[in-house]
Design an enzyme around this catalytic site. Structure first.
Site, PDB file in Angstrom:
ATOM      1  N   CYS A  23       0.794  -1.229   0.000  1.00 14.95           N
ATOM      2  CA  CYS A  23       0.000   0.000   0.000  1.00 14.95           C
ATOM      3  C   CYS A  23       0.827   1.280   0.000  1.00 14.95           C
ATOM      4  O   CYS A  23       0.274   2.381  -0.044  1.00 14.95           O
ATOM      5  CB  CYS A  23      -0.967   0.006   1.185  1.00 14.95           C
ATOM      6  SG  CYS A  23      -2.229  -1.271   1.025  1.00 14.95           S
ATOM      7  N   HIS A  71     -13.243   9.533  -8.304  1.00 13.43           N
ATOM      8  CA  HIS A  71     -12.246   9.645  -9.360  1.00 13.43           C
ATOM      9  C   HIS A  71     -11.196  10.711  -9.061  1.00 13.43           C
ATOM     10  O   HIS A  71     -10.754  11.439  -9.943  1.00 13.43           O
ATOM     11  CB  HIS A  71     -12.912   9.870 -10.726  1.00 13.43           C
ATOM     12  CG  HIS A  71     -13.497   8.603 -11.263  1.00 13.43           C
ATOM     13  ND1 HIS A  71     -14.721   8.129 -10.837  1.00 13.43           N
ATOM     14  CD2 HIS A  71     -13.022   7.705 -12.146  1.00 13.43           C
ATOM     15  CE1 HIS A  71     -14.976   6.988 -11.457  1.00 13.43           C
ATOM     16  NE2 HIS A  71     -13.954   6.696 -12.251  1.00 13.43           N
ATOM     17  N   GLU A 129     -12.580  -0.667   2.014  1.00 17.95           N
ATOM     18  CA  GLU A 129     -11.578  -0.592   0.945  1.00 17.95           C
ATOM     19  C   GLU A 129     -11.788  -1.732  -0.048  1.00 17.95           C
ATOM     20  O   GLU A 129     -11.454  -1.603  -1.215  1.00 17.95           O
ATOM     21  CB  GLU A 129     -10.172  -0.720   1.525  1.00 17.95           C
ATOM     22  CG  GLU A 129      -9.640   0.525   2.138  1.00 17.95           C
ATOM     23  CD  GLU A 129      -8.158   0.413   2.431  1.00 17.95           C
ATOM     24  OE1 GLU A 129      -7.552   1.463   2.625  1.00 17.95           O
ATOM     25  OE2 GLU A 129      -7.599  -0.694   2.460  1.00 17.95           O
TER      26      GLU A 129
END
Length: 141
Positions: A23, A71, A129
């Site tokens: 990550c 986005h 997530e």
């Protein structure tokens, strides 16, 4: 106790500063946000009589927040070199800078605080997530 629950989702990228693992690299998620409202008593007057709040208002508030992030590249303030940030802006990337590490835990608190600031009786926010992994932030009882 009475409550409402709604959810919304958004697609966004992030990375974890000073993290050692997968990550630490730029990656994206289909984030899912589930928000809960709780009150001891329903409203007693007006168009919202016998309601926690108007469901439409609640859904719109959550949707407006997820739309702000949809986005976008979510960036922890100070985590990128100024010239890197300038290049991303110059290239037209949609950036959303936050003053915290971009973990699901911190995003759950951000959503909680944003909804509470609108006067909603928010009790908990879950931020997924992945379909199987979420963090949550809830009101201290």
């Amino acid at each position: 106790m009475y409550g409402l629950k709604t959810e919304s989702s958004f697609d966004a990228s992030h990375f974890l500063t000073d993290y050692h693992g997968k990550c630490e690299n730029l990656h994206g998620h289909r984030w899912r946000v589930v928000a809960y409202l709780e009150v001891e008593r329903l409203q007693t007057e007006g168009t919202c009589k016998d309601m926690v709040v108007d469901f439409g208002d609640f859904k719109a508030a959550v949707r407006a927040l997820t739309d702000k992030l949809d986005h976008h590249f979510i960036i922890e303030e100070g985590s990128l070199a100024p010239d890197t940030l300038a290049c991303l802006e110059r290239e037209g990337f949609a950036l959303f800078t936050v003053p915290f590490r971009t973990t699901a835990e911190n995003l759950a608190k951000w959503f909680f605080d944003e909804l509470a600031a609108q006067g909603l009786p928010v009790s908990q926010v879950d931020v997924y997530e992945t379909p199987n992994n979420c963090a949550f932030y809830r009101k201290d009882v």
